[in-house]
Write a protein that holds these residues in place. Structure first.
Motif, PDB file in Angstrom:
ATOM      1  N   UNK A  12       0.832  -1.211   0.000  1.00  0.00           N
ATOM      2  CA  UNK A  12       0.000   0.000   0.000  1.00  0.00           C
ATOM      3  C   UNK A  12       0.863   1.257   0.000  1.00  0.00           C
ATOM      4  N   UNK A  31      -3.068   8.240   5.317  1.00  0.00           N
ATOM      5  CA  UNK A  31      -3.695   7.119   4.608  1.00  0.00           C
ATOM      6  C   UNK A  31      -3.074   5.801   5.028  1.00  0.00           C
ATOM      7  N   UNK A  33      -1.747   5.224   7.908  1.00  0.00           N
ATOM      8  CA  UNK A  33      -2.214   4.988   9.276  1.00  0.00           C
ATOM      9  C   UNK A  33      -3.619   4.390   9.241  1.00  0.00           C
ATOM     10  N   UNK A  34      -4.470   4.933   8.397  1.00  0.00           N
ATOM     11  CA  UNK A  34      -5.836   4.437   8.286  1.00  0.00           C
ATOM     12  C   UNK A  34      -5.854   3.011   7.745  1.00  0.00           C
ATOM     13  N   UNK A  36      -3.526   0.867   8.101  1.00  0.00           N
ATOM     14  CA  UNK A  36      -3.019  -0.001   9.162  1.00  0.00           C
ATOM     15  C   UNK A  36      -4.124  -0.322  10.157  1.00  0.00           C
ATOM     16  N   UNK A  37      -4.941   0.663  10.478  1.00  0.00           N
ATOM     17  CA  UNK A  37      -6.074   0.444  11.372  1.00  0.00           C
ATOM     18  C   UNK A  37      -7.037  -0.575  10.775  1.00  0.00           C
ATOM     19  N   UNK A  38      -7.256  -0.482   9.477  1.00  0.00           N
ATOM     20  CA  UNK A  38      -8.142  -1.439   8.810  1.00  0.00           C
ATOM     21  C   UNK A  38      -7.537  -2.832   8.826  1.00  0.00           C
ATOM     22  N   UNK A  40      -5.723  -4.145  11.027  1.00  0.00           N
ATOM     23  CA  UNK A  40      -5.789  -4.741  12.368  1.00  0.00           C
ATOM     24  C   UNK A  40      -7.119  -5.442  12.617  1.00  0.00           C
ATOM     25  N   UNK A  41      -8.134  -5.100  11.825  1.00  0.00           N
ATOM     26  CA  UNK A  41      -9.457  -5.716  12.012  1.00  0.00           C
ATOM     27  C   UNK A  41      -9.659  -6.928  11.106  1.00  0.00           C
ATOM     28  N   UNK A  55     -10.001  -1.815  -1.169  1.00  0.00           N
ATOM     29  CA  UNK A  55      -8.955  -0.785  -1.232  1.00  0.00           C
ATOM     30  C   UNK A  55      -8.597  -0.425  -2.669  1.00  0.00           C
TER      31      UNK A  55
END
Lengths: 383, 118
Positions: A12, A31, A33-34, A36-38, A40-41, A55
């Protein structure tokens, strides 16, 4: 952090480099960071597949939008990117020029059409000259279609009528511009008549009609090199348009009506092209002195052009042992080049930028085949 | 004479912009929490990726609908610093205008569905 997550983050981050630099500088860390947050789920291999399926379309759509916006901001006023295309443009132009004249003119029109399309898409703000070349190119294509459809007279006539409907708007223009264009088309008609008289074996109304149509488009396109001199304002620009005039004169002298070829290898052609360039400094001085004024310059150009045609004709006789063409033919050639003078006249009128002459203000604000309003939008094809 | 811009000049808003404004209507949020709230409120119908979200945020910042608040960690997540955004007064007015427009539309729809059109 799992392997898939690390790989996804790396990939990415790589894809983010496709965004424009200013956008990337500001938003790429956010982007990432976001994303990476996604990540993690996500659970399971299927989860990674679903994530990337969301994505990638998002990236493609936003990338396109950002690049288009960046392009518009960067290149709307000054098409700097076009400068990088210049070597390729010049190279292809020379290639087509040495092939034959027709290809060269098609190349000019093609470049113009591409520029016009980019202008319509809002990707560049085309300078006036590029738009003119585009309209000339469209006219050229229509003319070629008409020429090819001489066996289908209805199609050729239909295209001509279509052009007339559009060009009727030009006829409604006031002042010098309307007269200028009227004279351009009148002169093409004169040329057509002369050709019909001079070449009786090329009989048939359709053949003459096709020739007139062709010359009509040539006359408009012939103005393009002259108007291209507008890129260099002032005296240097005037001097730049002069070689194009004589080169066009030579083109008309040497073109073969049957094949529209131009013998680049011919020493005569080389001389004829060099001839105006040698005289160019003299013309430059004359323009600077402004002694002859605009009309004077045009008269002198006419004399020089006709001399060029006569000289080339004589050289053909001597070097190539071709029969000397009679004066009637030479007059015909001069008549075919007459439209160029109106293009030059227009270019000079724009150069003069005569605020004190109201009629020239209309010329300054317009062009032979388009009318530019205050916002710089082309009104000719506006609905 | 310059015309004072009115919120109605920006209407209708795109779904992405409206949902971002909706997410920020009750307080400052960072990108991930905006994205989560949009997904929740739209029942999963609107899923914004990072490109769409930050592209919209960029344009909303440029048009003055939102502004950057500060950067701080989210206590509910980790200790990574995150950029927060909040509505501006202008953004709130535009949001209210769009909400009013949508409300009128919903009212019209409900009126047509009722027997007798009342």
């Amino acid at each position: 952090m799992g392997r898939l997550m690390s790989l996804s983050l790396w990939l990415y981050g790589l894809l983010l480099w496709l965004y424009p630099a200013d956008f990337r500088r500001e938003y790429a860390p956010l982007m990432k960071q976001l994303f990476r947050d996604q990540c993690r789920t996500v659970t399971g291999i299927g989860g990674w597949g679903r994530l990337w399926l969301r994505i990638l379309p998002d990236l493609a759509a936003s990338l396109w939008m950002e690049q288009m916006e960046h392009w518009r901001r960067s290149h709307m006023e000054r098409p700097r990117a076009l400068i990088w295309l210049l070597p390729g443009l010049i190279g292809t132009g020379l290639f087509f020029f040495q092939r034959d004249t027709l290809s060269f003119y098609i190349w000019i029109g093609g470049i113009g059409i591409v520029g016009l399309a980019l202008h319509r898409l809002g990707l560049i703000r085309a300078p006036l000259e590029l738009k003119l070349a585009g309209y000339g190119g469209l006219l050229m294509l229509a003319t070629l279609a008409a020429m090819l459809s001489l066996y289908l007279p209805s199609l050729g006539l239909g295209i001509w009528v279509l052009l007339l409907i559009r060009l009727r708007q030009i006829g409604q223009l006031k002042g010098q511009q309307g007269k200028l264009l009227g004279l351009v088309f009148l002169s093409t008609g004169v040329w057509g008549v002369l050709r019909f008289i001079n070449v009786p074996d090329e009989s048939g109304l359709l053949a003459v009609f096709g020739q007139v149509l062709f010359v009509g488009s040539w006359s408009l396109q012939a103005a393009m090199p002259a108007l291209a001199g507008m890129l260099w304002p002032g005296r240097f620009g005037r001097a730049m348009v002069l070689p194009s005039v004589f080169a066009l004169g030579a083109t008309y002298t040497f073109y073969d009506p049957g094949y529209f070829t131009f013998e680049m290898s011919s020493l005569i052609t080389f001389t004829t092209v060099l001839f105006p360039l040698v005289l160019c400094p003299a013309w430059f001085l004359l323009a600077r002195e402004h002694r002859a004024g605009r009309r004077g310059l045009l008269v002198l150009w006419a004399v020089m052009l006709f001399s060029s045609i006569l000289m080339a004709n004589y050289a053909r006789t001597v070097m190539l042992a071709l029969p000397y063409e009679n004066m009637w033919t030479n007059l015909e050639r001069l008549a075919s080049v007459v439209p160029h003078f109106f293009g030059l006249w227009l270019a000079l009128a724009v150069y003069d930028r005569a605020e004190t002459k109201p009629e020239l203000n209309a010329v300054n604000a317009a062009a032979p085949v388009s009318s530019v309003d205050e916002q710089g939008e082309d009104r000719l094809f506006a609905h | 004479m310059d015309k004072t811009p009115s919120p109605e000049d920006l209407l209708p808003l795109t779904p992405a912009v409206f949902h971002i404004l909706l997410a920020l209507a009750d307080g400052e949020k960072h990108g991930y929490s905006i994205m989560q709230e949009v997904q929740t409120v739209s029942a999963g119908q609107i899923k914004m990726g990072p490109g769409t979200l930050y592209g919209s945020i960029k344009r909303m910042l440029e048009s003055g609908l939102i502004t950057e608040a500060d950067e701080r960690p989210d206590p509910a997540m980790d200790d990574e610093r995150r950029r927060y955004y909040r509505l501006t007064d202008w953004g709130r007015r535009v949001f209210d205008a769009e909400a009013a427009r949508l409300t009128r539309l919903v009212t019209l729809v409900q009126a047509k569905r009722l027997p007798g059109g009342a």
